[in-house]
Design a protein around this motif. Structure first.
Motif, PDB file in Angstrom:
ATOM      1  N   SER A 101     -57.086  42.797  90.305  1.00 33.52           N
ATOM      2  CA  SER A 101     -58.297  42.035  90.025  1.00 33.52           C
ATOM      3  C   SER A 101     -58.122  41.242  91.105  1.00 33.52           C
ATOM      4  CB  SER A 101     -58.672  41.835  89.107  1.00 33.52           C
ATOM      5  OG  SER A 101     -59.011  43.045  88.004  1.00 33.52           O
ATOM      6  N   GLU A 102     -57.349  40.528  91.494  1.00 37.70           N
ATOM      7  CA  GLU A 102     -57.965  39.607  92.526  1.00 37.70           C
ATOM      8  C   GLU A 102     -57.550  39.421  93.752  1.00 37.70           C
ATOM      9  OE1 GLU A 102     -54.632  36.403  91.504  1.00 37.70           O
ATOM     10  OE2 GLU A 102     -55.502  35.350  90.122  1.00 37.70           O
ATOM     11  N   TRP A 103     -57.309  40.387  94.202  1.00 35.81           N
ATOM     12  CA  TRP A 103     -57.044  41.130  95.721  1.00 35.81           C
ATOM     13  C   TRP A 103     -57.993  42.612  96.135  1.00 35.81           C
ATOM     14  CZ3 TRP A 103     -56.483  46.636  96.545  1.00 35.81           C
ATOM     15  CH2 TRP A 103     -55.763  46.430  98.342  1.00 35.81           C
ATOM     16  N   ALA A 104     -58.885  42.989  94.553  1.00 33.57           N
ATOM     17  CA  ALA A 104     -59.544  44.427  95.366  1.00 33.57           C
ATOM     18  C   ALA A 104     -60.605  43.957  94.981  1.00 33.57           C
ATOM     19  CB  ALA A 104     -58.835  45.651  94.366  1.00 33.57           C
ATOM     20  N   GLY A 105     -60.741  42.898  93.784  1.00 31.51           N
ATOM     21  CA  GLY A 105     -62.014  42.894  93.303  1.00 31.51           C
ATOM     22  C   GLY A 105     -62.517  43.983  92.181  1.00 31.51           C
ATOM     23  N   ILE A 106     -62.400  44.505  91.875  1.00 32.88           N
ATOM     24  CA  ILE A 106     -62.127  45.535  90.793  1.00 32.88           C
ATOM     25  C   ILE A 106     -61.470  46.113  90.012  1.00 32.88           C
ATOM     26  CG2 ILE A 106     -64.369  46.858  92.387  1.00 32.88           C
ATOM     27  CD1 ILE A 106     -62.319  48.963  92.823  1.00 32.88           C
ATOM     28  N   SER A 107     -61.186  46.513  88.994  1.00 28.55           N
ATOM     29  CA  SER A 107     -59.821  46.801  88.327  1.00 28.55           C
ATOM     30  C   SER A 107     -59.270  48.585  88.725  1.00 28.55           C
ATOM     31  CB  SER A 107     -61.265  47.767  86.987  1.00 28.55           C
ATOM     32  OG  SER A 107     -60.711  48.858  86.992  1.00 28.55           O
ATOM     33  N   PRO A 108     -57.584  48.593  88.535  1.00 34.96           N
ATOM     34  CA  PRO A 108     -56.651  49.480  89.235  1.00 34.96           C
ATOM     35  C   PRO A 108     -57.836  51.308  88.977  1.00 34.96           C
ATOM     36  CG  PRO A 108     -55.557  47.533  88.292  1.00 34.96           C
ATOM     37  CD  PRO A 108     -57.121  47.792  87.411  1.00 34.96           C
ATOM     38  N   LYS A 109     -58.176  51.648  87.955  1.00 37.56           N
ATOM     39  CA  LYS A 109     -58.579  52.417  88.132  1.00 37.56           C
ATOM     40  C   LYS A 109     -59.781  53.003  88.620  1.00 37.56           C
ATOM     41  CE  LYS A 109     -56.699  53.617  83.312  1.00 37.56           C
ATOM     42  NZ  LYS A 109     -56.792  55.146  82.159  1.00 37.56           N
ATOM     43  N   ARG A 110     -60.772  51.872  88.532  1.00 32.98           N
ATOM     44  CA  ARG A 110     -62.388  52.186  89.440  1.00 32.98           C
ATOM     45  C   ARG A 110     -61.135  52.185  90.426  1.00 32.98           C
ATOM     46  NH1 ARG A 110     -66.129  54.056  90.507  1.00 32.98           N
ATOM     47  NH2 ARG A 110     -68.220  53.080  91.784  1.00 32.98           N
ATOM     48  N   PHE A 111     -60.095  51.289  91.178  1.00 29.42           N
ATOM     49  CA  PHE A 111     -60.034  51.345  92.247  1.00 29.42           C
ATOM     50  C   PHE A 111     -59.741  53.174  93.283  1.00 29.42           C
ATOM     51  CE2 PHE A 111     -57.173  51.102  95.627  1.00 29.42           C
ATOM     52  CZ  PHE A 111     -57.284  50.213  97.072  1.00 29.42           C
ATOM     53  N   VAL A 112     -59.199  53.710  92.234  1.00 30.36           N
ATOM     54  CA  VAL A 112     -58.362  54.945  92.663  1.00 30.36           C
ATOM     55  C   VAL A 112     -59.462  55.795  92.902  1.00 30.36           C
ATOM     56  CG1 VAL A 112     -57.148  55.304  90.487  1.00 30.36           C
ATOM     57  CG2 VAL A 112     -56.361  56.610  92.548  1.00 30.36           C
ATOM     58  N   GLN A 113     -60.566  55.495  91.721  1.00 27.18           N
ATOM     59  CA  GLN A 113     -61.445  56.669  91.690  1.00 27.18           C
ATOM     60  C   GLN A 113     -61.871  56.946  93.419  1.00 27.18           C
ATOM     61  OE1 GLN A 113     -64.332  55.529  89.042  1.00 27.18           O
ATOM     62  NE2 GLN A 113     -62.952  56.181  87.423  1.00 27.18           N
ATOM     63  N   TYR A 114     -62.156  56.088  94.037  1.00 26.82           N
ATOM     64  CA  TYR A 114     -62.460  55.694  95.569  1.00 26.82           C
ATOM     65  C   TYR A 114     -61.366  57.154  95.981  1.00 26.82           C
ATOM     66  CZ  TYR A 114     -65.300  52.168  94.403  1.00 26.82           C
ATOM     67  OH  TYR A 114     -65.790  50.284  94.064  1.00 26.82           O
ATOM     68  N   LEU A 115     -60.502  57.341  95.597  1.00 25.23           N
ATOM     69  CA  LEU A 115     -59.524  57.694  96.739  1.00 25.23           C
ATOM     70  C   LEU A 115     -59.191  59.351  96.493  1.00 25.23           C
ATOM     71  CD1 LEU A 115     -56.621  54.812  96.816  1.00 25.23           C
ATOM     72  CD2 LEU A 115     -58.426  55.281  98.123  1.00 25.23           C
ATOM     73  N   THR A 116     -60.440  59.634  95.244  1.00 25.36           N
ATOM     74  CA  THR A 116     -60.073  61.277  94.542  1.00 25.36           C
ATOM     75  C   THR A 116     -61.069  62.119  96.044  1.00 25.36           C
ATOM     76  OG1 THR A 116     -62.234  61.330  93.778  1.00 25.36           O
ATOM     77  CG2 THR A 116     -60.057  60.548  92.586  1.00 25.36           C
TER      78      THR A 116
END
Length: 288
Positions: free
Chosen positions: A49-64
């Protein structure tokens, strides 16, 4: 793209992104992902979260694939995407952050003779990178992803592109440029000096018009440069981009919603795209 200048645990973040993407269909728990990168769930959540500003699960949704295809559909053509971001005029490239200069035809033929290039390896938000620059601007930025060649190979590729130039290891000269590249300040544009064919230059200039958080296809780029049938040549020019991130070749994906290959590693491409989308979403929320 506003990011921290470096992140010492980026390799763990990249490892987590690979694990999440590979196991997306079964929706792994936070505990599973944390275990995969040898961290406690608490520390992993905080790190990511410090790196991306969002949760890991939310982040990977961008990559579908479905999400990526939706993003492609939002930009019916590159001109629309640039206009929406206020970058339609050449003077607005990267919101005045990046200026691109090409060597002259005479300089191109001489292979960089008379050009002095300083280089250094520095930490960035996406792992270590080799940055090279002349007094006229940055001429190379190679991300050193863990599954990619080491520093010596990156330097060899740079020397191949500038065969007659002289090279000097000088991190004192390159460090401020890395800081400026990943933490840009208004009114301080970063200058790039590139050596390429006329066709490559057209493609790289088109890439500069793709806004952060937006994706385009190879067809979009081909249409933007007036060569709609030159998809293979466009792909080659995108792949030959010598300045990672600053000339955003990572924002080009296949029309099927597949991210495709990346010169500096597929995990790195996922990380940069997801990060930019997260930042764009946060900025949009702040405006509202």
């Amino acid at each position: 793209m506003q990011v921290a200048v470096s992140h010492p645990d980026y390799q763990r973040i990249a490892q987590a992104i690979r694990f999440l993407e590979e196991n997306f269909r079964r929706q792994p728990s936070l505990d599973e992902v944390a275990e995969a990168v040898s961290l406690s769930p608490f520390h992993f959540q905080r790190l990511f979260s410090e790196w991306a500003g969002i949760s890991p699960k939310r982040f990977v949704q961008y990559l579908t694939a479905d999400f990526l295809k939706t993003r492609l559909a939002e930009a019916s053509n590159l001109a629309d995407a640039a206009e929406a971001a206020g970058l339609s005029a050449p003077s607005r490239l990267h919101d005045l952050f990046v200026t691109l200069e090409a060597v002259t035809p005479h300089e191109f033929r001489r292979g960089g003779a008379g050009v002095h290039i300083a280089y250094g390896v520095h930490q960035t938000p996406f792992g270590p990178a080799l940055l090279a620059a002349t007094p006229r601007g940055v001429c190379g930025l190679h991300l050193l992803a863990p599954d990619q060649p080491k520093t010596s190979t990156a330097l060899a590729a740079l020397q191949k592109n500038w065969p007659e130039a002289t090279f000097e290891h000088n991190e004192t000269f390159t460090a401020p440029l890395v800081a400026q590249a990943f933490a840009p300040m208004a009114g301080q544009p970063l200058h790039l000096l590139v050596r390429g064919t006329n066709f490559q230059l057209k493609v790289w200039e088109a890439l500069l018009r793709v806004p952060a958080g937006q994706l385009v296809s190879y067809q979009h780029i081909a249409q933007a440069i007036g060569q709609p049938k030159s998809l293979q040549a466009v792909g080659s020019a995108v792949g030959a981009n010598p300045v990672a991130v600053l000339i955003p070749c990572h924002r080009v994906i296949r029309k099927e919603g597949v991210l495709g290959e990346y010169r500096w590693g597929s995990a790195t491409k996922k990380a940069i795209i997801g990060y930019e989308m997260a930042q764009a979403e946060r900025q949009a929320a702040q405006v509202v």
